[in-house]
Write a protein that holds these residues in place. Sequence first.
Motif, PDB file in Angstrom:
ATOM      1  N   PHE A  36     -20.394 -49.947   0.237  1.00  0.00           N
ATOM      2  CA  PHE A  36     -20.337 -51.481  -0.706  1.00  0.00           C
ATOM      3  C   PHE A  36     -20.601 -52.237   0.051  1.00  0.00           C
ATOM      4  O   PHE A  36     -19.950 -52.146   1.365  1.00  0.00           O
ATOM      5  N   THR A  37     -20.926 -53.039  -0.967  1.00  0.00           N
ATOM      6  CA  THR A  37     -21.696 -54.621  -0.246  1.00  0.00           C
ATOM      7  C   THR A  37     -21.235 -56.237  -0.835  1.00  0.00           C
ATOM      8  O   THR A  37     -21.755 -55.950  -2.175  1.00  0.00           O
ATOM      9  N   THR A  38     -20.612 -56.686  -0.216  1.00  0.00           N
ATOM     10  CA  THR A  38     -20.336 -58.199  -1.036  1.00  0.00           C
ATOM     11  C   THR A  38     -20.254 -59.082   0.385  1.00  0.00           C
ATOM     12  O   THR A  38     -20.817 -59.285   1.163  1.00  0.00           O
ATOM     13  N   ARG A  39     -19.806 -60.116  -0.430  1.00  0.00           N
ATOM     14  CA  ARG A  39     -19.904 -61.871   0.454  1.00  0.00           C
ATOM     15  C   ARG A  39     -18.646 -62.372   0.196  1.00  0.00           C
ATOM     16  O   ARG A  39     -18.327 -62.168  -0.995  1.00  0.00           O
ATOM     17  N   SER A  64     -19.096 -55.068   4.409  1.00  0.00           N
ATOM     18  CA  SER A  64     -19.520 -53.228   3.932  1.00  0.00           C
ATOM     19  C   SER A  64     -18.866 -53.226   4.437  1.00  0.00           C
ATOM     20  O   SER A  64     -18.385 -53.288   6.008  1.00  0.00           O
ATOM     21  N   TYR A  65     -18.658 -51.811   4.125  1.00  0.00           N
ATOM     22  CA  TYR A  65     -18.065 -50.711   3.967  1.00  0.00           C
ATOM     23  C   TYR A  65     -19.057 -49.357   4.404  1.00  0.00           C
ATOM     24  O   TYR A  65     -20.336 -49.226   3.746  1.00  0.00           O
ATOM     25  N   PHE A  66     -18.763 -48.644   5.497  1.00  0.00           N
ATOM     26  CA  PHE A  66     -20.132 -48.147   6.506  1.00  0.00           C
ATOM     27  C   PHE A  66     -18.991 -46.499   6.114  1.00  0.00           C
ATOM     28  O   PHE A  66     -17.692 -46.248   6.296  1.00  0.00           O
ATOM     29  N   PRO A 120     -15.695 -65.815  -3.694  1.00  0.00           N
ATOM     30  CA  PRO A 120     -15.430 -66.711  -4.881  1.00  0.00           C
ATOM     31  C   PRO A 120     -14.929 -66.319  -5.988  1.00  0.00           C
ATOM     32  O   PRO A 120     -14.448 -67.364  -6.987  1.00  0.00           O
ATOM     33  N   SER A 121     -14.862 -65.172  -6.216  1.00  0.00           N
ATOM     34  CA  SER A 121     -14.153 -65.429  -8.165  1.00  0.00           C
ATOM     35  C   SER A 121     -12.685 -63.664  -7.181  1.00  0.00           C
ATOM     36  O   SER A 121     -12.876 -63.215  -6.537  1.00  0.00           O
ATOM     37  N   GLU A 122     -12.198 -63.985  -8.019  1.00  0.00           N
ATOM     38  CA  GLU A 122     -11.239 -63.069  -8.402  1.00  0.00           C
ATOM     39  C   GLU A 122     -11.395 -61.701  -9.088  1.00  0.00           C
ATOM     40  O   GLU A 122     -11.380 -60.695  -8.390  1.00  0.00           O
ATOM     41  N   GLN A 123     -13.158 -61.193  -9.319  1.00  0.00           N
ATOM     42  CA  GLN A 123     -13.130 -60.097 -10.136  1.00  0.00           C
ATOM     43  C   GLN A 123     -13.880 -59.269  -8.414  1.00  0.00           C
ATOM     44  O   GLN A 123     -13.429 -58.226  -8.815  1.00  0.00           O
ATOM     45  N   GLN A 124     -14.775 -60.052  -7.976  1.00  0.00           N
ATOM     46  CA  GLN A 124     -14.792 -59.604  -6.712  1.00  0.00           C
ATOM     47  C   GLN A 124     -13.804 -59.674  -5.681  1.00  0.00           C
ATOM     48  O   GLN A 124     -14.168 -58.645  -4.758  1.00  0.00           O
ATOM     49  N   LEU A 125     -12.928 -59.741  -5.820  1.00  0.00           N
ATOM     50  CA  LEU A 125     -11.598 -59.686  -5.221  1.00  0.00           C
ATOM     51  C   LEU A 125     -11.115 -57.997  -5.231  1.00  0.00           C
ATOM     52  O   LEU A 125     -10.768 -57.302  -4.694  1.00  0.00           O
ATOM     53  N   THR A 126     -11.249 -58.724  -6.432  1.00  0.00           N
ATOM     54  CA  THR A 126     -10.440 -57.063  -7.232  1.00  0.00           C
ATOM     55  C   THR A 126     -11.256 -55.638  -7.180  1.00  0.00           C
ATOM     56  O   THR A 126     -10.533 -54.714  -6.503  1.00  0.00           O
ATOM     57  N   LYS A 127     -12.229 -55.976  -7.169  1.00  0.00           N
ATOM     58  CA  LYS A 127     -13.927 -54.877  -6.874  1.00  0.00           C
ATOM     59  C   LYS A 127     -13.195 -54.159  -4.916  1.00  0.00           C
ATOM     60  O   LYS A 127     -12.985 -53.413  -4.796  1.00  0.00           O
ATOM     61  N   PHE A 128     -13.433 -55.163  -4.056  1.00  0.00           N
ATOM     62  CA  PHE A 128     -12.915 -55.397  -2.448  1.00  0.00           C
ATOM     63  C   PHE A 128     -11.627 -54.214  -2.660  1.00  0.00           C
ATOM     64  O   PHE A 128     -11.762 -53.590  -1.546  1.00  0.00           O
ATOM     65  N   ALA A 129     -10.503 -54.741  -3.251  1.00  0.00           N
ATOM     66  CA  ALA A 129      -9.554 -54.165  -3.191  1.00  0.00           C
ATOM     67  C   ALA A 129      -9.172 -52.286  -3.953  1.00  0.00           C
ATOM     68  O   ALA A 129      -8.950 -51.766  -2.952  1.00  0.00           O
ATOM     69  N   GLU A 130      -9.653 -52.207  -4.601  1.00  0.00           N
ATOM     70  CA  GLU A 130      -9.659 -51.101  -5.166  1.00  0.00           C
ATOM     71  C   GLU A 130     -11.011 -50.311  -3.770  1.00  0.00           C
ATOM     72  O   GLU A 130     -10.513 -48.895  -4.269  1.00  0.00           O
TER      73      GLU A 130
END
Length: 383
Positions: A36-39, A64-66, A120-130
């Motif tokens: 999983f990768t985000t910014r 990123s998650y490794f 940058p957005s609440e949606q990205q935070l939610t995906k990272f937390a999940e």
Amino acid sequence: MCEVGTRPPLAAERGEPPGGAAAAERCRDMGEQPIFTTRAHVFQIDPSTKKNWVPASKQAVTVSYFYDSTRNSYRIISVDGAKVIINSTITPNMTFTKTSQKFGQWADSRANTVFGLGFPSEQQLTKFAEKFQEVKEAAKLARDRSQEKIETSSNHSQESGRETPSSTRASSVNGTDDEKASHVGPAEAHLKSENDKLKIALAQSSSNVKKWETELQTLRESNARLTTALQESAASIEHWKKQFSACKDENDQIRGKIEELEEQCNEITKEKERNAQLSRRLQELETELQDKELELEELRKQGEIIPQLMSECESVSQQLQAAEKKNKDLEEKVRTLRTEVEESKHRQTNLKTELKNFLDVLDGKIDELHDFRQGLSKLGVDN
């Protein structure tokens, strides 16, 4: 797998391109794969105050998650240029906490710090937390499986230890039989081959016992370290609760300040609008002033010919006075003429009356004269 707290070699030292791509390639070479990768913007808690956040990156970086298939472990890794700013191994005791709509944090007892991520957005935070919760459950499952393997290996080592004396006795007996007879039968040859197999299995079992004892000791030490880390984590929970409460109070204060600043910004905006209106009004007044100055200049030019106009006005006034005097004389004459006309009209009326009377008298005289003529003519005829 890079250990927490150690500095990996820089990309320039290995001739690799700098940045997160080189770090991800190194982790792939070591058996780790990104899942999983985000910014996000990366922060760390200030080690001196334990309250304030210190930016670990000047801009949003890749997080990123490794997954390490060889060790069955998970890590969160982030690299800013050639610097590793996050290298956190996920354990079942970790918890990812959302502190706002776009910010989250988790504590790493091994690194002795708290990481924070601004998205940058609440949606990205939610995906990272999940994803964090999913990886945490996977790490817990991997830990449970490793403990089951440890228990199974210990049971196998105990069973192999109990079987060793009987195997030794069997081998000694078989060896004595081999020494006693050199002309063995098929059954004894079969027993000898079985005996050799048992010797090989015993040697392998002994080596396996040593191997499992070493791994058991390693796992015991790892379990002790995990227990210590768990105790430290439990002890730090209260501390982080206090820190969270303090951060919450500070966040409330900051929100209050932000509201005050927003009110001030609104007032400043209104003041700017007023200033803009005043500026427009000032421009209009300046335009009017320029027009008035032009009019004043024209009046000044006209003022230069005022003496000439005054002299002309005096001459006109004199002429007007003379004309008024002549007008008065003419009015007197008109009055006189009107009086005379009225008198003449009155006279004409009287004359008309007298003339009418005269004509009436004359008509009477003419009638009398006619009658007299007729009388004369009659007399002449008679004579």
